[in-house]
Design an enzyme around this catalytic site. Structure first.
Site, PDB file in Angstrom:
ATOM      1  CG  MET A  30      -1.822  -1.114   1.016  1.00  9.16           C
ATOM      2  SD  MET A  30      -3.251  -0.954   2.355  1.00  9.16           S
ATOM      3  CE  MET A  30      -2.504  -0.735   3.754  1.00  9.16           C
ATOM      4  CG  HIS A  34       8.432   0.401   6.331  1.00 13.91           C
ATOM      5  ND1 HIS A  34       8.682  -1.043   6.183  1.00 13.91           N
ATOM      6  CD2 HIS A  34       6.949   0.266   6.231  1.00 13.91           C
ATOM      7  CE1 HIS A  34       7.492  -1.518   6.525  1.00 13.91           C
ATOM      8  NE2 HIS A  34       6.520  -0.794   6.555  1.00 13.91           N
ATOM      9  N   GLY A  36      10.992  -2.705   5.610  1.00 11.92           N
ATOM     10  CA  GLY A  36      10.207  -3.774   5.603  1.00 11.92           C
ATOM     11  C   GLY A  36       9.668  -4.242   4.115  1.00 11.92           C
ATOM     12  CG  HIS A  37       6.960  -1.607   2.156  1.00  9.34           C
ATOM     13  ND1 HIS A  37       6.818  -0.688   2.747  1.00  9.34           N
ATOM     14  CD2 HIS A  37       5.834  -2.219   2.335  1.00  9.34           C
ATOM     15  CE1 HIS A  37       5.436  -0.313   3.222  1.00  9.34           C
ATOM     16  NE2 HIS A  37       4.695  -1.395   3.089  1.00  9.34           N
ATOM     17  CD  GLN A  61      -6.426  -3.896   2.067  1.00 15.19           C
ATOM     18  OE1 GLN A  61      -6.295  -4.342   1.212  1.00 15.19           O
ATOM     19  NE2 GLN A  61      -5.272  -3.879   2.817  1.00 15.19           N
ATOM     20  CB  SER A 185       4.059  -0.360  10.632  1.00 14.65           C
ATOM     21  OG  SER A 185       2.688   0.070  10.394  1.00 14.65           O
ATOM     22  CB  SER A 186       2.914   2.448   6.047  1.00 16.50           C
ATOM     23  OG  SER A 186       3.652   1.815   5.163  1.00 16.50           O
ATOM     24  NE  ARG A 187      -3.009   1.271   9.309  1.00 18.78           N
ATOM     25  CZ  ARG A 187      -3.292   0.470   8.537  1.00 18.78           C
ATOM     26  NH1 ARG A 187      -2.762  -0.625   8.679  1.00 18.78           N
ATOM     27  NH2 ARG A 187      -4.369   0.638   7.700  1.00 18.78           N
TER      28      ARG A 187
END
Ligand code: AMP
Length: 282
Positions: A30, A34, A36-37, A61, A185-187
């Site tokens: 999405m 970061h 992780g991606h 979603q 996390s993007s969040r």
């Protein structure tokens, strides 16, 4: 690296790559990349002739009171990062091309979608499964890589791909963490400095429970330790903390080699963080 925005074009490109006998590796995301991606993209780069990363914030979603409208995005930033790790195509379709007027289909994976995040985010995994079927059909990958960060999502996707005979290998990638232990996390961009300690309660609870699991197999004892640790931060509200079997996601009666701790915690009722880990580490 090319950015593609329509289903027809990415499908035409993917068909062409396949005709040349080359392999396609897919990394669905999405965006707001970061490390992780980027780790998933690097892994795909090692394994495939052609790497496609999808960047799509799929509205179906997200629940009504969730963060769809504030989800971070910056296409130029993500284009630069994806290019740097060797992605060939960044596929960022328009919402209207993914869900045109009259779109009426839904993919539901029963059982695995029900508890944990599925219980607090009704319909979330239907949204995930439905968009992935579309992205798989548009990008025609030989394999797709997903992070263990979203452990239940990975289980749901494995089940869907198996049940529906998709000729796609699903590859799980370990969670990438900040030095502090916080799962990337993007969040995390929503977190204020003053909320960092509370955010770290998840990874700290994981470490503490792994230590305890080396001594006791008692699930209830471990769960009560974790809950106590997390709610000692006034900013934290537990959504769920469960110890489940890694494959069935059913609650474990006692700790065994397949036991996995999964947790979701709200920080100041604003930011919902998830994390997970295998309990027995050796
Ligand atoms: P998202 O953009 O959050 O939907 O994530 C896209 C993919 O990256 C999913 O397969 C996630 O599980 C994965 N991912 C997100 N954060 C991490 C992380 N910290 N470590 C490994 N994979 C991750």
């Amino acid at each position: 690296m090319k950015t593609i925005t329509t289903p027809e074009e990415i499908q035409r490109i993917a068909n062409g790559i396949r005709r040349e006998g080359k392999t396609i590796g897919l990394v669905p995301t999405m965006g707001w990349f970061h490390d992780g991606h980027l780790a998933l993209m690097r892994k795909a780069r090692e394994m495939a002739d052609c790497v496609i990363t999808t960047l799509f914030i799929s509205p179906i979603q997200f629940g009504e009171n969730e963060d769809l409208d504030q989800y971070p995005h910056d296409l130029e930033r993500d284009q630069a990062l994806a290019k740097e790790v060797g992605v060939d195509y960044l596929y960022a379709p328009e919402k209207s091309r993914m869900y045109p007027e009259g779109f009426a289909s839904n993919v539901h994976v029963s059982g695995l979608s029900k508890g944990l995040c599925g219980a607090s985010r009704p319909g979330h995994f239907d949204g995930v499964a439905t968009v992935l079927v579309k992205l798989f059909n548009q990008t025609l990958p030989h394999f797709a890589i997903f992070g263990e960060k979203d452990f239940q999502q990975l289980a749901v996707i494995n089940k869907m791909v198996d049940d529906l005979n998709f000729p796609i290998a699903i590859i799980g990638h370990p969670i990438v963490r900040e030095k502090s232990g916080l799962a990337m996390s993007s969040r995390n961009t929503y977190l204020q400095e003053s909320e960092m300690e509370a955010a770290l309660s998840l990874s700290r609870a994981i470490s503490a429970s792994q230590k305890l699991a080396a001594k006791t197999k008692d699930v209830r004892e471990i769960l009560s330790l974790i809950k106590e640790k997390i709610i000692s931060y006034k900013e934290c509200r537990i959504d769920y903390v469960e110890i489940v079997d890694s494959v069935s996601l059913e609650p474990c009666l006692e700790v065994n080699s397949s036991a996995r701790l999964l947790l979701a915690v709200f920080i100041n009722n604003r930011i919902r963080l998830i994390d997970n880990a295998q309990l027995l580490t050796n």
